[in-house]
Each structure stands twice: as C-alpha cells, then as structure tokens.
Design a protein around this motif. Structure first.
Motif, PDB file in Angstrom:
ATOM      1  N   ILE A 112       0.644  -0.864  -0.156  1.00 13.73           N
ATOM      2  CA  ILE A 112       0.059  -0.070  -0.177  1.00 13.73           C
ATOM      3  C   ILE A 112       1.236   1.838  -0.011  1.00 13.73           C
ATOM      4  N   ALA A 113       0.315   2.171  -0.625  1.00 15.41           N
ATOM      5  CA  ALA A 113       0.807   4.191  -0.924  1.00 15.41           C
ATOM      6  C   ALA A 113       0.440   4.804  -0.196  1.00 15.41           C
ATOM      7  N   LEU A 114       0.576   5.873   1.049  1.00 16.03           N
ATOM      8  CA  LEU A 114      -0.095   6.602   1.797  1.00 16.03           C
ATOM      9  C   LEU A 114       0.909   7.535   1.602  1.00 16.03           C
ATOM     10  N   ASN A 115       0.313   8.800   1.901  1.00 11.22           N
ATOM     11  CA  ASN A 115       0.890  10.149   3.040  1.00 11.22           C
ATOM     12  C   ASN A 115      -0.008  10.532   4.294  1.00 11.22           C
ATOM     13  N   PRO A 116       0.847  10.975   5.086  1.00 16.38           N
ATOM     14  CA  PRO A 116      -0.165  11.933   6.298  1.00 16.38           C
ATOM     15  C   PRO A 116      -0.899  12.362   5.799  1.00 16.38           C
ATOM     16  N   ASP A 117      -2.091  12.732   6.716  1.00 21.19           N
ATOM     17  CA  ASP A 117      -3.326  13.815   6.754  1.00 21.19           C
ATOM     18  C   ASP A 117      -2.830  14.815   7.139  1.00 21.19           C
ATOM     19  N   PHE A 118      -1.721  15.227   7.337  1.00 18.28           N
ATOM     20  CA  PHE A 118      -1.128  16.426   7.388  1.00 18.28           C
ATOM     21  C   PHE A 118       0.624  17.108   7.187  1.00 18.28           C
ATOM     22  N   GLY A 119       0.348  18.026   7.385  1.00 19.58           N
ATOM     23  CA  GLY A 119       2.161  17.952   7.162  1.00 19.58           C
ATOM     24  C   GLY A 119       2.437  19.069   5.673  1.00 19.58           C
ATOM     25  N   PRO A 120       3.620  18.858   5.609  1.00 17.28           N
ATOM     26  CA  PRO A 120       4.092  19.653   4.585  1.00 17.28           C
ATOM     27  C   PRO A 120       3.640  19.721   2.927  1.00 17.28           C
ATOM     28  N   ASP A 121       3.871  19.948   1.945  1.00 16.94           N
ATOM     29  CA  ASP A 121       3.231  20.035   0.373  1.00 16.94           C
ATOM     30  C   ASP A 121       4.857  18.756   0.046  1.00 16.94           C
ATOM     31  N   SER A 122       6.096  19.276   0.211  1.00 15.85           N
ATOM     32  CA  SER A 122       7.164  18.655  -0.089  1.00 15.85           C
ATOM     33  C   SER A 122       8.228  18.668   0.761  1.00 15.85           C
ATOM     34  N   ILE A 123       9.044  18.291   0.586  1.00 15.55           N
ATOM     35  CA  ILE A 123      10.039  18.043   1.875  1.00 15.55           C
ATOM     36  C   ILE A 123      11.522  18.950   1.519  1.00 15.55           C
ATOM     37  N   GLU A 124      12.231  19.729   1.662  1.00 13.50           N
ATOM     38  CA  GLU A 124      13.043  20.848   0.990  1.00 13.50           C
ATOM     39  C   GLU A 124      13.661  21.754   2.027  1.00 13.50           C
ATOM     40  N   GLY A 125      14.705  20.519   2.435  1.00 10.90           N
ATOM     41  CA  GLY A 125      15.873  20.830   3.750  1.00 10.90           C
ATOM     42  C   GLY A 125      15.043  20.421   5.101  1.00 10.90           C
ATOM     43  N   TYR A 126      15.939  20.463   6.227  1.00 10.43           N
ATOM     44  CA  TYR A 126      15.613  19.855   7.486  1.00 10.43           C
ATOM     45  C   TYR A 126      14.035  20.423   8.393  1.00 10.43           C
ATOM     46  N   TYR A 127      14.019  21.636   7.863  1.00 17.26           N
ATOM     47  CA  TYR A 127      12.475  22.566   8.172  1.00 17.26           C
ATOM     48  C   TYR A 127      11.291  21.591   7.853  1.00 17.26           C
ATOM     49  N   ASP A 128      11.678  21.634   6.918  1.00 15.14           N
ATOM     50  CA  ASP A 128       9.966  21.177   6.220  1.00 15.14           C
ATOM     51  C   ASP A 128       9.988  19.297   6.816  1.00 15.14           C
ATOM     52  N   GLU A 129      11.455  18.503   7.064  1.00 21.79           N
ATOM     53  CA  GLU A 129      12.195  17.002   7.568  1.00 21.79           C
ATOM     54  C   GLU A 129      11.902  16.972   9.083  1.00 21.79           C
ATOM     55  N   ALA A 130      11.035  18.288   9.290  1.00 14.63           N
ATOM     56  CA  ALA A 130      10.743  17.770  10.858  1.00 14.63           C
ATOM     57  C   ALA A 130       9.493  17.825  11.434  1.00 14.63           C
ATOM     58  N   PHE A 131       8.500  18.026  10.119  1.00 12.74           N
ATOM     59  CA  PHE A 131       7.255  18.553  10.254  1.00 12.74           C
ATOM     60  C   PHE A 131       6.811  16.563   9.871  1.00 12.74           C
TER      61      PHE A 131
END
Lengths: 247, 247, 247, 247, 247, 247
Positions: B34-53
């Motif tokens: 199965i493939a899925l994503n969370p239902d909250f958080g950032p639209d993409s991950i570009e660097g450490y800040y996005d990664e934390a969330f």
C-alpha cells in the motif's frame, strides 16, 4: 523469473549441500537457484592463501555458467572471495556473504558484531568491513573454533562457543545484532536468534535476497571503470583456457 | 506473503500516486503493497525544516498501520525522513530511499553519484551518505531544478538538466553509476539508464527490494539499544495522542 | 546587549527551571536570557521517537520568539534535538548542548568521555559525536540510570552511578575530562569536578558561552545552502500554522 | 648478505627484463637479486580479473623459491597482486610496488599523486591507497594510455601523456611529488624528475630498498594472526600440488 | 656512499651513545653515520613542552651539518620531534623513529602495538599515528615506567614492565608485532623478540634503513609546497643566528 | 572579571598592534586583555621552520605572564603555533586562531573555507583541520599573496585577491562561510562579510570569545595526561632558564 547461482568457492561438498538447502528455502518461489562448487581448489578457505586459489575456482564456475543465462551470483563465502574479479567477468550482479549480511545488519541495528569461527579470520574480515564502510558500526569477533567444527561430532561444542561469544559481544561491545561470519553456520541462524533474543543475520540468505532484488530490477554491474570487462589478452600454461576474450 | 507499506511523508498526492505505481510494478507478485501519505504536514520536503514536520506525519501513519500487520516499511523520501524514529516505533524493518539506493549502488559500481534536484539538498545528503559509511565512494550533485519540476510542463527541461549533470559526473567525478536523488524521479530510471549507458538506481525500487528481503527472512529491527522501544511517558497538547505506551 | 533564549524541548517544567537557574548564573551580566519549553510534546526525550516530536515543539517556540528579537538560541537537550531545522528557521546562531560541550572539551583535553544516564542514548550520541568530527577523541558511556533519577529521592544513587562511571572512564578509556551527557545534570558539574579532579563540562554552560560569543560578534547562520531559509509552501492539517512563509 | 627475489606476476618477459635491470642497478652491492615471472598466467595485469590469476602464478614462484633461502620478496606489480597471500606463505618480508612507493612518498611530500596508465586502474588503486592509510594525502590519476605503450613505438607518446598528467596534478591537485603507478615505467623516473622538478618515486626501487632494510634487520612477517601460516588441508584438481603442508 | 646523521634532539649523552652504537651496527658498511645531540636544550623529551625546545636544538644541529654534505637525517626520538621543520630546512630526506617504525610494522603485521614508557606519551603518539594514517591498525600502550629507567639499576624492572605490557597487547589488542616506543629501548629489540615470539621493531634501525634507501635513490624532500624552503626574513634576539637565508 | 593575554608569537609589532586593537574591541567590557609578542624570534611565521622558533618565543611569554594571574591565553597565529606545548605549561585555557575559528564556523555553516594568504600554508593548515576533526566540512584555499601584503601599499591588491578566492570557493567548493586564515586579516572581516553576503569568521575574535567563555566557567586544561605538567628536569645552554620546575 530469475536464475541465480550460489557458488561455494571451496571443494567441501558438505558445505555446498548445506548452502543449497538454505538457498532453496530462501529463494522466492518464482525464481530458480543452483548451488555448486568448483572442481578444483582447496577443501576450505582459511585465510588469504586459500582464498587466492579459491578465487580462480570461483571464476572457472562463472565462466561455465554465464553463457547459460544466470541473472545473479552469490559467492557463498564470508571472505567475499573473488567478488571483485567476478564483477569484472559477468554483467550479472555478484555479491558475497559479508557484503550482503552487513547491508541487512545496517538496516536493523546501530551496532552489530560479526562472529566468525577462527581468530585468524578477524583481521581479514576487519579489512572487508572497512572496505564496505561499516567499520564504525561493526566489530569482528572469533568463537575460537574451526569452520568444520560446525558439522559432525563437534557441532554442539561449536554452537556453544558461538553462543558464548555472541552473548559477550552484546554485553561488552554494545552489539545489537549478530552476523554469522561463516557460510557453514547457515543453518543455525534461527536457533541463535531464539537463544539470544536479537536479530541474527545469515549471509547466505541476505546475499540471495540482495541479488534477487538486483536481478528483478534488471540492475547490472557497471562496466564503466572499476568492474570493466578485462581487455582481451593471452593467458599461458595451465591458465591458457581462462584468457578474457570479450569485446 | 508480506504486506508492505510505502509512505510518502509529504502531502503531495501526485507524488504518492507516482510512488504507488512504481511500488506496484516493483513488488513481487506474492506480496502486497500500500502507498499512502499523512493527512497533515508539508506539501514537499526541501531541507531540515520541512523534514521535522514530515517526520511526525510519517510516525502518525505508522502508528495507524502497525496494528494492522505490516511486515515492512519504505519511507519514500530521499532524505530518509524520520527513519530512525520509525525504527523505534515498529518491529518491522524500515528503510529510506537513500539507504536502499546506496546499498544497491555499492554492489554495482566502485564510485557513483547521487543526482538530486536542488543545491540546498547537497549537504544534508552528504551527511546521510557519511552516516551510511559511503562517503568515500559516493558524490552528491544537484541538477539545479526544483523537485516539482519533474512533473508537468517543466518535465522535459528537468530531465535534460538531470541528464547533463549525470553525464558530467560520469566524466568529472569518475562516477560509474547514477542514483536518483529524489522520490519524484522514480519513473525515469529506465530512460536515464538507456541514455547514459550505466546503471541508474531508483531508491523506491531499491528500498522495496531490500525491505521485501528483510520481511521474507523475518528479520526485525533490533530492540536492544539504538532502536529500542520508547519508554512509556506522557505527551501533551496537540501531540497528546502520540505518547508511546508500549510494553 | 544580547537576548538569548534557552529552550528545553521537552515538557518537564522541573528541568526548565533547573536550566533557567543555570542559565541565569552563567550568562554575562550585560546580556539577558529567557528559558522556556514548548506547550506541547513529550515529558522527556529518551531516544529518536521522543526527539521527533520534541523537534516540532522546539520549532514552535522559535517561531514565536524570533520576531521579538532573539540574538541566539540554546537547545537545552544533549541530543541536540532539532538543531539543524532550527538553523534553517532563524538567522540567529543556534547550538545544542552536545556540540557546545564537545567544543569546550576539545580545547581542554586530548581525550574525554561523555557520561549519559541511559544505555539507550549511547549510540545516538555516538552518531552526534561522529557528525561533529570528534569520534577519535571522545567516548560515550552510560551510568545506567534514568534521566529523572537526578531529581528527587534517587538523586544520591544517580550521582554515585555517574561518579563511578566517570571514574572508570578516566582509568579505562584514558579520558582526561568528563562531559555531562544530559541537561538534567546541569547543577552537579562543580561537585563532580571536585570529586574527580579533572575538568567537568556542562553543556548548558558551554552552549550559552558559545552562543553569547557568536551573538556578540554578530555572526549569523549562513543562509547560503545547508541552513537556507525553507522555500514558501503550504502545510496542512494540524501543522497548518507552521508553513514557512519567508522571503 | 641478503638474497632478494623480485617477481613480476605476469608473463611479459620484456617487463621482467626491464625490472631485472632496474633491480640490479638498485640493489646494494653486497646483496643479490633475482628477477623472474611465473610460467603460467596472463600477459599483463589490467584489473581484478587478471590479478586473480596472476596471484596464483606469484604464489607458485614463491613456493619454488622459498626453500632455496630467499630473504625478501618484491612483488613487481603496482596492484600489489597477491601480497597478502604471499605474506601467509613465507616468513620472509614481502612488499608490492604500491606500498613501497607510498611509504617513500609519505616521507618526502605532504601530498602526492600516483599516475597510472589506464583509467580502469584508478579505483582499484584508490582502494589500495585507502588500505594503506594514505587516502588523505594521495590522489590517483590516469594518463590515458595502455601499460604496454611505454615500450616500442608508442613510448614517446606515452611519456608525453604521463608528463602532461603529472604536470596537471602538481597544479590542480597540489601534488608535490609523483609516484609512477606501473612497474613498466621503472626506467623513466629520472627523466620525469628532471622534467618536472619534483621527486618522482619508482615503486620497484622503493620496494627493493624497503625489503633490503627489513631483510638486513632480520625482520620477518608476523605469523601471529593476519598472515599466519595456512593450516594443512587438501587441494584438488589442477591446484593439487599447491596444498599448504606446513607445520 | 651516503653520509647519514642521526640526531638525538635531547641532551642525554648516554642516549646519544646508545643510539650511535645501534646506528653503527645498523648502517650498511659502505655508508657512514654520525650520531650527535644539540649543545643546548632539555635532558629528555617527555611531552609537548620539552619537544618545543628540543626542536630548536635539532634544527641548530642540522644548520651546522647540512653544508658538510649530509645525505639523510634520522631524528632519534620517537615523538618525531621537529621533523616537519627539519624537512623545510634541508633537501636531504628526514625521518623520525615513529614514522620509520610504523612503515616497517605495516609491512609485517595486520595489527601492531607501540609500547612506550610513560602514560603521558600515549595521546601525543596516537596523534602521530593518526597523522601517519595508521590509526586503524596500530594501538599505543604505556609500560608505566620512565624513559631513563631503561638504563641503570631500574633496567630489569623496566624491561619486565615492557614485556608484560607487550604480552598483554598481543592477547587483548590482537597485536601481531611490537614497536618499541622510545629511542632509549634501542638495544633490547632482539631480546624482546625472542621472549615474545613476534617481530619487534626498533625505530632507530627502521628509520636508518628508510633513510639509507631514500639517500641511495637520490630522493630528496619536495620543495614544492608543504616542506618548501622558508622565505628569507629577519630573526631577532637569541634566535638572531637562525634566520633562514636560503635562495 | 577575567584577565586574558593575546600573544602574537612573531616579532611584527604592526601585527601585534592590529591584534591588540581587535582584541580590545572584541573583549567583554568587564574583562581585561593584554596583547604582546616575544622579544626574540622571527618577524613572521610562514611554514614549519619559523613555527619551531616562534613556539619557544610563545612559551617564554607565557612563563613570564603566568605568575601574574592570567585566566586564558589566545595564540594569535592561524597555525596555532605552540598551542599544545602552551597547554602543558599553564593551567589556564589556551586556544589558537584556527581552532577558535573552526569551532564557530562549524556552528554556522555546513561547509566552509579557510582562505589563507600563501599556498605554502595550505597543507599545514589541512593537517590542523584534520587534527581538529573538521576535514570533511572544511576546505583550505590560498589567495596567492604574502601575509604582509595585507598592510601598506599592497593592501588593496591583497584584499581583492582574497575576495576573488573566497568568491570562487563559495561557488566551486560549496562553501557557505569564510574563515580568515591569517591573524593579519583581523580587521577586514566586516568588509568581506558585506561584500560576500555570507558569514566571515575572524580567528582572533572567535578564539577570544571561546577563551573568555572557558575562563568565565573556571574551566582549566586537564592535567591528567596529554597536557600534563612537564616533569622537572634540567635544560642546558641558551635554554637553561626554561627548564620546567613545576610540582
């Protein structure tokens, strides 16, 4: 469907049989595996000298098999005997037990120990571990028994020595998982896992799964430089028939 | 039969769909994914800040899925977002794209390059590469495009930038294989391999094969120390529901 | 005059109070310091799982404080929780306790030991030490107690375990100085220094002095690449309010 | 008086002759040197595949020579072909050209470059350099010619390519000395030194001087572990006569 | 014929005499060696402070000797006191005992131990070992005696302490050879080798052989960068006469 | 209140004056700083030879100052001349410019470049960087001017060369911050920061802030081993007065 070859580079038919059993239990049902050993060379590999001869045996097997359409090779020795040369010889992916086991261990534990039978293997394995970039997370320890002790009347003693050394490594080295440092231990991973309560990684199984994955994805060894096809040239004397004659 | 979950830790449904397609093409037929994503958080991950969330989003998905019997997790981000925390949370094996791709690349080439979209990712990926013990064999390069450029009207331009950077790395860095440094490139591995003439490794495929192998062998994450189950304690405020309450 | 913020990323008010006391004793009189913790998250940080949640809490505090004009941040946790993400978020210098303590220890001793409460922290701290380039000079050891044991009725026992482990490290590891591997030990540096006769470095104090120095010199985090400001994008669900919206 | 053997592990009699000339010019007058090659194997060594076969040839020569009383061996190939296995086989010290040249270069320059003929050798030599602990001070570069180009009608072109590459390395890599990365270049060290104005180290000469020194001091290879004498066992087939039969 | 100078950088005439005896026994008969010490400086070198003064003494001796035509220098101290500065001062090759001994040990054993008299020397020697790229194969241990104990009435006790520490290192560290970590032990290598049954390397002998080899091959220190001749400039006060005034 | 001494180990009064100005601007108002240089030795330090003499000058200053109650020392040379010996001599913390600058740079940037005047300094600084564990994050580059060019009529040309080299390093090396690799550049940090748009770290300022912090916390150099007080012994000749006579 992929066809895999698991090659025991020494002449011990008992080992080859044990490895074949493990390989057949391990492989995905839609794939095929053959297990074999060269028809010349040493009875076992204990150090660099035996390894030099076993490497040639390994290459002889691959030369014979490769034209029959093999999709991946496992070198069933924990010294990763001849793996670099084998990668030059064939386009199919090639992996030794040490590399396969380390890659799986790195995903499961922050620190782990390879437990190998003989003290004489510790430094050569440490060199391999360093080559694979794992020396900061992996220690190498010896149980103080011989490889062949894991078969026949010494088997109980050998298992006990292995268990004691692994246990000590969990405690003293901070190891969190154990890697079986010899192809001949391939049938005792489950028992040891159960006795120790930590993951125990068997290189035969790990390398097979890695190579099955590579083969499934049609990933071949790069011929760009390090593992480039050997340039054509003459070989002489008893190696006359091994000359590379590739394009 | 194993059940795998491939989790895209960001909210891009387009990415999740692309990853799902690749996962379904990649997985062995006897397994399920199965493939899925969370239902909250950032639209993409570009660097450490996005990664934390995104790490918290990833953990939220695993908390929900784990009781349903998942045999292995792939974190479908090349930053290996939250992988260490995920390994503490579940007994099933967990792998990120970077680790999976590196393990396959190491078996195929003496030197290889990760080509990632943005310059800002180079140093964080170099830190990952070092953590995985691969820094002496692997270089990290940026194509100079954004992650989302690989979809939509910029796709041709993005592919060309990627191709040019990879080509340059083969020549200048001595790279012998290319690793795709972003989950969003998962559908272009075959084309790039054909255009470059060297192996091209897609982390989605590599990590799936590694995790399928680990799951098949019933190898679980060691709970002995580094990835030990978090001790029970209270969490407060908006994280109230995430407190560990394990045995 | 600089304004510093010392952020305890967990919810233990007792810890925050202890850290505030130490911070106020430590700071130069012409500077100001505030000490606080997030209003959501775990009660303590013991391993990667807790750390993932505490990182978000840390970032939430910085988002609130930054517009008020903070000249430097100390992340008051020895895991250096969320420091990389925090460096992306603010221009002000940010330092965790581990990094601060190591920089001071490196100037005072040829070899030193971090002594931390729990065994589970040893490997994660070893990874940090390696990241900071100190792994050849620094060993990490555990006293075998829990973090909270340093407060309340177990405090005497915990101190004794710490003392014994530090003493052993001076003797067996060749350590020449001791680093306190937990924010919760911040009030016992003087006693331990007196008992052991070697320098004892408290990360709270060390990180504050480093950040005061950086702030005084108007040195800001480079926004050139690794710690570049996160590109603007949407965040969703419970993280809706955390989206980066920077220039 | 010491008796040294310099063994060219490939079948090129032209190379062996050139190496013998250099060896006789290099050796102290009170010592004796013989230079020879195996009577089977490849004509040259270009990569791991050739090396596997040449290793056996090397060992065959040592097995024959050792009982005649050799005090030290030089393996006259820059890949250090079979050196580890040779160290297991004999008590006399053994050294390859790469190790010998690096040890001398490290004493003369802060940074130096190995210049080897073919690009395909760069990565294998980098692995050797790393094994010898020299990777932070040494770069490996290729002149882009074949080994045999240094003899016959291409010799002038080959020298020019070598000179250009070395010159570039002095400028771009900060190299301060040049190591000749192939036994076949052994006769051009003086010319290149004169043309470049920096030290040029020939591995044949360096390894001979190292082994003469070891032999003079009666220093033998340790048999304690890594290079321990191989345990007695059976060899089969065409390697039947190579079985170790040591005490 | 080469003329070598072996310089004891401290003022102990007893040491210089012992070193001269060893040098004369070690050198090839066709070469000449002189052994001497500065006429100012400390009586022995125990740590960085003594070393700073002894370096100047060493340079003063080389300044006097160099115009008389010396073909190579051995710095007869295991700290390799002043070797980098000496390499700037003269074109002749220069080697310290630690570097010489390590290069020989690396050829004879997979792992080895330096055993030095005092605990205070362990860390400085570890730094040297790391500088020479040998830290993965070499451990440094202290016998717990003072340097001068190897002479006079304490000699038997000192030998015994050295023997016990070396024995322990063979067992516990996996050492396969022993390096004598002090110039003052130069006369006991044979006895210790006989007692331990493994190679024992004396730095005086090893460095002499290395330098004889370099000198015989007319290999000079590179003046290209690291060891470039110091630019002309004024020196003042008691160092007035030491100003570099080279072309 | 702390009393700091900033010691320029060479005889350039112009440099000492410039450093004193910077020190007085940098120090916290409640502390005191003196800046001075030895009364013998070289006019500048360009390589290992000058450094050997300057180390003795440095120690002579510390011997005079230490009994007057100095709380911390800065060695105002980017080679960190004599720092290890100085740490043996005094209990007060000692720091060189390179170490101080690197510790600050590591907190501000993922990768950074030291830009130093002369090419001849590059390798010695790389050795220092490696000693400090920073070699994976730091590159060393030369502007191609002489140290003294930063004063007098060449100052504009020197600044321009420095700016160009730093700019190139930002682009080609991925540097994100610049470290000024010479004490003589101490007055141009602000201008360069403004011109480049990235943090520029001056070692004089960084080392002062580090030492002020260590002194404020009453942290002393460990006397346990590496930096132990030199044992009492006789010194002779012109160094007669420098003998250690400590308890």
């Amino acid at each position: 469907m992929s066809r895999l070859a698991v090659i025991n580079p020494n002449m011990s038919v008992g080992f080859t049989d044990k490895i074949r059993d493990q390989a057949q239990r391990t492989i995905y049902p839609h794939n095929q595996v053959i297990a074999l050993n060269p028809d010349f060379g040493p009875d076992s590999i204990e150090g660099y000298y035996d390894e030099a001869f076993a490497s040639v045996g390994l290459l002889s097997v691959i030369r014979t098999l490769d034209p029959t359409g093999i999709d991946g090779y496992v070198v069933a020795c924990f010294d990763d005997t001849g793996v670099d040369a084998a990668r030059c010889l064939t386009h199919a992916p090639v992996m030794g037990l040490c590399e396969g086991a380390i890659r799986f261990a790195q995903a499961l534990a922050g620190r782990y120990a390879i437990v190998t039978p003989m003290h004489v293997s510790v430094r050569p394995l440490e060199h391999l571990v360093r080559k694979y970039g794992a020396d900061r997370d992996c220690v190498v320890r010896a149980a103080g028994v011989r490889t062949l002790d894991f078969e026949g009347e010494n088997a109980a003693m050998a298992y006990d020595a292995l268990y004691q050394r692994a246990q000590k490594s969990l405690h003293d080295d901070g190891a969190e998982a154990i890697v079986l440092g010899c192809a001949g231990m391939t049938d005792i991973a489950d028992r040891l896992k159960s006795d120790l309560g930590v993951p125990v990684i068997d290189g035969v199984q790990a390398a097979i799964k890695m190579v099955e994955g590579l083969a499934e994805l049609k990933l071949a060894t790069s011929k760009h430089s390090t593992y480039g096809t050997p340039p054509a040239k003459s070989y002489h004397g008893m190696f006359d028939g091994f000359a590379p004659a590739f394009v």
